[in-house]
Design an enzyme around this catalytic site. Structure first.
Site, PDB file in Angstrom:
ATOM      1  N   ASP A 145     -12.835  -2.691  -1.778  1.00 22.29           N
ATOM      2  CA  ASP A 145     -12.818  -2.450  -0.333  1.00 22.29           C
ATOM      3  C   ASP A 145     -14.265  -2.488   0.152  1.00 22.29           C
ATOM      4  O   ASP A 145     -15.078  -1.655  -0.248  1.00 22.29           O
ATOM      5  CB  ASP A 145     -12.197  -1.088  -0.012  1.00 22.29           C
ATOM      6  CG  ASP A 145     -10.736  -1.007  -0.421  1.00 22.29           C
ATOM      7  OD1 ASP A 145     -10.032  -2.012  -0.258  1.00 22.29           O
ATOM      8  OD2 ASP A 145     -10.312   0.058  -0.906  1.00 22.29           O
TER       9      ASP A 145
ATOM     10  N   ASP B 293       0.866  -1.174   0.000  1.00 24.80           N
ATOM     11  CA  ASP B 293       0.000   0.000   0.000  1.00 24.80           C
ATOM     12  C   ASP B 293       0.903   1.224   0.000  1.00 24.80           C
ATOM     13  O   ASP B 293       1.623   1.468   0.985  1.00 24.80           O
ATOM     14  CB  ASP B 293      -0.903   0.016   1.239  1.00 24.80           C
ATOM     15  CG  ASP B 293      -1.903  -1.137   1.240  1.00 24.80           C
ATOM     16  OD1 ASP B 293      -2.551  -1.336   0.207  1.00 24.80           O
ATOM     17  OD2 ASP B 293      -2.010  -1.822   2.265  1.00 24.80           O
TER      18      ASP B 293
END
Length: 256
Positions: free
Chosen positions: A131, A12
């Site tokens: 997500d 990330d």
């Protein structure tokens, strides 16, 4: 012959550094993306996922120079997501060395982009990088979020996965916002709910804390297991996870 279950570290990236938080908040530094990519490749990762977590919220494209440096460093498949909105973005990432592109926010804004991308490049290059979190209003119990988990999309997560796959997405990366970074285990109910409606490869993400958690995700229906913090900070090695999966009866590459 069974298809090997993949173990995938996730990078990330925010402002040029790998970061990790809990439930997408309180981000802390985890290192240089190129150095980590090289390390994980050497340690036996089956693939790498590179997510520019602020690209969509900042309204910009993924940092392509860094993608290129990662791609030049590793010789395993590389999936890149963040800020992908159309055919040109995917084309640019593939030219930088990515093997697959992840999309979510851009596809929710204009679902036809999935058809356009897969018509041009084939469904094997496009991953729905989703997500999701629990929501009482959603029929499945799970809703979609956008912009790095900051905003509710007002879409049921399972319904959206089904539509995206029908449009041509070749793989689903399912990340639980509720479990993300907690090390308390994957959201097994979410994995099972998505697995029940699609047959494309499913990558489970969010919540890994022990090697047994990866086994639980695989038993729930995941074809691949993805994690970040447990690898970044040394709680687990890729080999430990592979050995646990192999001991549980799953086919994995290089577990000995």
């Amino acid at each position: 012959m069974p298809v090997a279950l993949r173990v995938i570290p996730c990078l990330d990236v925010h402002d040029g550094r790998v970061v990790k938080g809990i439930n997408f908040r309180d981000l802390r530094d985890a290192g240089d993306p190129v150095e980590l990519a090289a390390r994980y490749s050497a340690e036996g990762a089956d693939e790498l996922t590179f997510l520019d977590i602020s690209a969509s919220s900042d309204g910009r494209a993924t940092t392509r120079e860094m993608v290129q440096r990662c791609a030049e460093t590793v010789f395993i498949p590389l999936t890149v997501g963040g800020g992908v909105r159309g055919v040109d973005d995917v084309d640019a990432l593939l030219r930088c060395g990515a093997d697959k592109a992840g999309i979510n926010t851009g596809a929710l804004a204009r679902p036809e982009v999935i058809d356009e991308i897969t018509s041009r490049f084939g469904n094997q290059v496009l991953v729905l990088s989703l997500d999701a979190r629990r929501a009482d209003w959603a029929p499945s119990g799970f809703e979609v979020t956008t912009h790095g988990g900051r905003t509710s999309a007002g879409r049921d997560a399972v319904e959206w996965v089904r539509e995206a796959v029908d449009r041509g997405v070749g793989e689903v990366l399912l990340n639980s916002m509720d479990a993300d970074g907690t090390t308390a285990g994957f959201d097994l109910e979410m994995i099972e709910a998505v697995r029940s409606v699609v047959e494309v490869p499913l990558i489970a993400s969010g919540g890994a804390g022990t090697a047994s958690h990866f086994v639980e995700a695989a038993r729930a229906g995941a074809d691949a297991v993805l994690a970040a913090s447990v690898f970044h900070y040394g709680a687990l090695s890729i080999m430990q996870v592979k050995q646990e999966l192999a001991a549980a009866g799953f086919e994995v590459r290089g577990a000995t």
